[in-house]
Design a protein around this motif. Structure first.
Motif, PDB file in Angstrom:
ATOM      1  N   GLU A 183       5.388  17.046 -81.867  1.00 11.21           N
ATOM      2  CA  GLU A 183       5.764  18.148 -80.997  1.00 11.21           C
ATOM      3  C   GLU A 183       6.947  17.748 -80.138  1.00 11.21           C
ATOM      4  OE1 GLU A 183       2.679  20.296 -78.980  1.00 11.21           O
ATOM      5  OE2 GLU A 183       1.178  19.336 -80.211  1.00 11.21           O
ATOM      6  N   GLN A 184       7.956  18.596 -80.163  1.00 12.98           N
ATOM      7  CA  GLN A 184       9.136  18.347 -79.360  1.00 12.98           C
ATOM      8  C   GLN A 184       9.487  19.615 -78.610  1.00 12.98           C
ATOM      9  OE1 GLN A 184      11.945  16.971 -82.296  1.00 12.98           O
ATOM     10  NE2 GLN A 184      11.344  14.845 -81.983  1.00 12.98           N
ATOM     11  N   GLY A 185       9.871  19.457 -77.352  1.00  7.83           N
ATOM     12  CA  GLY A 185      10.181  20.618 -76.528  1.00  7.83           C
ATOM     13  C   GLY A 185      11.328  21.408 -77.100  1.00  7.83           C
ATOM     14  N   SER A 186      12.357  20.719 -77.502  1.00  4.90           N
ATOM     15  CA  SER A 186      13.488  21.400 -78.110  1.00  4.90           C
ATOM     16  C   SER A 186      13.839  20.699 -79.406  1.00  4.90           C
ATOM     17  CB  SER A 186      14.691  21.378 -77.168  1.00  4.90           C
ATOM     18  OG  SER A 186      15.045  20.049 -76.882  1.00  4.90           O
ATOM     19  N   GLY A 187      14.479  21.404 -80.273  1.00  3.06           N
ATOM     20  CA  GLY A 187      14.805  20.801 -81.554  1.00  3.06           C
ATOM     21  C   GLY A 187      13.633  20.922 -82.503  1.00  3.06           C
ATOM     22  N   ALA A 188      13.772  20.293 -83.608  1.00  2.00           N
ATOM     23  CA  ALA A 188      12.779  20.434 -84.658  1.00  2.00           C
ATOM     24  C   ALA A 188      11.638  19.451 -84.489  1.00  2.00           C
ATOM     25  CB  ALA A 188      13.435  20.244 -86.016  1.00  2.00           C
ATOM     26  N   GLY A 189      10.458  19.977 -84.362  1.00  2.00           N
ATOM     27  CA  GLY A 189       9.276  19.138 -84.401  1.00  2.00           C
ATOM     28  C   GLY A 189       8.978  18.925 -85.863  1.00  2.00           C
ATOM     29  N   GLY A 190       7.797  18.539 -86.164  1.00  2.00           N
ATOM     30  CA  GLY A 190       7.503  18.379 -87.579  1.00  2.00           C
ATOM     31  C   GLY A 190       6.050  18.099 -87.833  1.00  2.00           C
ATOM     32  N   THR A 191       5.721  18.162 -89.075  1.00  2.00           N
ATOM     33  CA  THR A 191       4.368  17.829 -89.476  1.00  2.00           C
ATOM     34  C   THR A 191       4.438  16.826 -90.618  1.00  2.00           C
ATOM     35  OG1 THR A 191       4.419  19.791 -90.888  1.00  2.00           O
ATOM     36  CG2 THR A 191       3.279  19.996 -88.790  1.00  2.00           C
ATOM     37  N   LEU A 192       3.557  15.885 -90.598  1.00  2.00           N
ATOM     38  CA  LEU A 192       3.516  14.877 -91.647  1.00  2.00           C
ATOM     39  C   LEU A 192       2.228  15.010 -92.441  1.00  2.00           C
ATOM     40  CD1 LEU A 192       4.778  11.724 -89.695  1.00  2.00           C
ATOM     41  CD2 LEU A 192       6.087  13.224 -91.190  1.00  2.00           C
ATOM     42  N   TYR A 193       2.397  15.108 -93.739  1.00  5.21           N
ATOM     43  CA  TYR A 193       1.243  15.207 -94.616  1.00  5.21           C
ATOM     44  C   TYR A 193       1.137  13.949 -95.463  1.00  5.21           C
ATOM     45  CZ  TYR A 193       1.162  20.207 -93.571  1.00  5.21           C
ATOM     46  OH  TYR A 193       1.090  21.402 -92.944  1.00  5.21           O
ATOM     47  N   ALA A 194      -0.085  13.621 -95.828  1.00  3.15           N
ATOM     48  CA  ALA A 194      -0.301  12.473 -96.717  1.00  3.15           C
ATOM     49  C   ALA A 194      -1.278  12.856 -97.812  1.00  3.15           C
ATOM     50  CB  ALA A 194      -0.836  11.291 -95.930  1.00  3.15           C
ATOM     51  N   CYS A 195      -1.009  12.370 -99.007  1.00  2.00           N
ATOM     52  CA  CYS A 195      -1.894  12.644-100.131  1.00  2.00           C
ATOM     53  C   CYS A 195      -3.098  11.696-100.060  1.00  2.00           C
ATOM     54  CB  CYS A 195      -1.137  12.467-101.445  1.00  2.00           C
ATOM     55  SG  CYS A 195      -0.576  10.786-101.728  1.00  2.00           S
ATOM     56  N   THR A 196      -4.056  11.959-100.892  1.00  2.78           N
ATOM     57  CA  THR A 196      -5.290  11.161-100.858  1.00  2.78           C
ATOM     58  C   THR A 196      -5.051   9.673-101.110  1.00  2.78           C
ATOM     59  OG1 THR A 196      -6.546  13.090-101.557  1.00  2.78           O
ATOM     60  CG2 THR A 196      -7.613  10.959-101.808  1.00  2.78           C
ATOM     61  N   PRO A 197      -4.289   9.296-102.136  1.00  3.91           N
ATOM     62  CA  PRO A 197      -4.046   7.865-102.370  1.00  3.91           C
ATOM     63  C   PRO A 197      -3.376   7.188-101.177  1.00  3.91           C
ATOM     64  CG  PRO A 197      -3.418   9.148-104.289  1.00  3.91           C
ATOM     65  CD  PRO A 197      -3.724  10.128-103.200  1.00  3.91           C
ATOM     66  N   CYS A 198      -2.444   7.887-100.543  1.00  3.03           N
ATOM     67  CA  CYS A 198      -1.765   7.291 -99.397  1.00  3.03           C
ATOM     68  C   CYS A 198      -2.697   7.185 -98.190  1.00  3.03           C
ATOM     69  CB  CYS A 198      -0.525   8.115 -99.025  1.00  3.03           C
ATOM     70  SG  CYS A 198       0.858   7.833-100.155  1.00  3.03           S
ATOM     71  N   ARG A 199      -3.569   8.162 -98.020  1.00  2.00           N
ATOM     72  CA  ARG A 199      -4.519   8.095 -96.908  1.00  2.00           C
ATOM     73  C   ARG A 199      -5.429   6.897 -97.090  1.00  2.00           C
ATOM     74  NH1 ARG A 199      -5.524  13.443 -97.990  1.00  2.00           N
ATOM     75  NH2 ARG A 199      -7.706  12.978 -98.337  1.00  2.00           N
ATOM     76  N   THR A 200      -5.851   6.666 -98.320  1.00  2.00           N
ATOM     77  CA  THR A 200      -6.716   5.527 -98.606  1.00  2.00           C
ATOM     78  C   THR A 200      -5.954   4.224 -98.406  1.00  2.00           C
ATOM     79  OG1 THR A 200      -7.896   6.850-100.225  1.00  2.00           O
ATOM     80  CG2 THR A 200      -8.172   4.465-100.357  1.00  2.00           C
ATOM     81  N   ALA A 218       4.628  12.351 -96.703  1.00  2.00           N
ATOM     82  CA  ALA A 218       5.621  11.610 -95.935  1.00  2.00           C
ATOM     83  C   ALA A 218       5.510  10.108 -96.156  1.00  2.00           C
ATOM     84  CB  ALA A 218       5.465  11.932 -94.453  1.00  2.00           C
ATOM     85  N   TRP A 219       4.480   9.693 -96.856  1.00  2.00           N
ATOM     86  CA  TRP A 219       4.295   8.246 -97.039  1.00  2.00           C
ATOM     87  C   TRP A 219       4.896   7.739 -98.338  1.00  2.00           C
ATOM     88  CZ3 TRP A 219       1.842  10.699 -93.302  1.00  2.00           C
ATOM     89  CH2 TRP A 219       1.553   9.993 -92.131  1.00  2.00           C
ATOM     90  N   HIS A 220       4.714   8.489 -99.421  1.00  2.00           N
ATOM     91  CA  HIS A 220       5.364   8.031-100.651  1.00  2.00           C
ATOM     92  C   HIS A 220       6.555   8.910-101.022  1.00  2.00           C
ATOM     93  CE1 HIS A 220       2.642  10.956-102.810  1.00  2.00           C
ATOM     94  NE2 HIS A 220       3.656  11.016-103.639  1.00  2.00           N
ATOM     95  N   LYS A 221       6.905   9.809-100.087  1.00  2.00           N
ATOM     96  CA  LYS A 221       8.141  10.584-100.193  1.00  2.00           C
ATOM     97  C   LYS A 221       8.235  11.451-101.446  1.00  2.00           C
ATOM     98  CE  LYS A 221       9.664   8.383 -96.500  1.00  2.00           C
ATOM     99  NZ  LYS A 221       9.714   9.051 -95.195  1.00  2.00           N
ATOM    100  N   GLU A 222       7.130  12.052-101.790  1.00  2.00           N
ATOM    101  CA  GLU A 222       7.146  12.990-102.911  1.00  2.00           C
ATOM    102  C   GLU A 222       6.137  14.090-102.652  1.00  2.00           C
ATOM    103  OE1 GLU A 222       6.960  11.739-107.007  1.00  2.00           O
ATOM    104  OE2 GLU A 222       7.787   9.789-106.466  1.00  2.00           O
ATOM    105  N   PHE A 223       6.328  15.221-103.329  1.00  2.00           N
ATOM    106  CA  PHE A 223       5.353  16.287-103.210  1.00  2.00           C
ATOM    107  C   PHE A 223       4.090  15.896-103.967  1.00  2.00           C
ATOM    108  CE2 PHE A 223       8.956  18.643-101.724  1.00  2.00           C
ATOM    109  CZ  PHE A 223       8.406  19.591-100.865  1.00  2.00           C
ATOM    110  N   ALA A 224       2.966  16.261-103.374  1.00  2.00           N
ATOM    111  CA  ALA A 224       1.705  15.921-104.004  1.00  2.00           C
ATOM    112  C   ALA A 224       0.663  16.972-103.652  1.00  2.00           C
ATOM    113  CB  ALA A 224       1.242  14.547-103.533  1.00  2.00           C
ATOM    114  N   GLY A 225      -0.355  17.062-104.484  1.00  2.00           N
ATOM    115  CA  GLY A 225      -1.435  18.000-104.217  1.00  2.00           C
ATOM    116  C   GLY A 225      -2.540  17.315-103.431  1.00  2.00           C
TER     117      GLY A 225
END
Ligand SMILES: [Zn+2]
Length: 67
Positions: A37-54, A21-28
């Motif tokens: 978390e949202q009561g109604s509607g779409a919640g979501g999960t955000l993932y970050a790759c190693t370079p973005c976490r750093t 979700a940080w560099h907007k591309e799929f990564a391993g």
């Protein structure tokens, strides 16, 4: 009672492949950073790759102290 107590490894699957979700591309090697978390509607999960976490100093959700 005589089980060896080893530190729990909290690493997620190292081969996890998801949308960073940080560099907007799929990564391993991504880690789950945020759970929206949202009561109604779409919640979501955000993932970050190693370079973005750093780069952004992101702490994986699983490595954070939970309330
Ligand atoms: Zn990234």
């Amino acid at each position: 009672m005589s089980e060896t107590t080893q530190p729990t490894v909290t690493e997620d699957t190292p081969t996890a492949y998801a949308f960073c979700a940080w560099h907007k591309e799929f990564a391993g090697g991504v880690r789950l950073i945020e759970v929206i978390e949202q009561g109604s509607g779409a919640g979501g999960t955000l993932y970050a790759c190693t370079p973005c976490r750093t780069r952004y100093g992101l702490v994986p959700f699983a490595d954070r102290p939970q309330p």
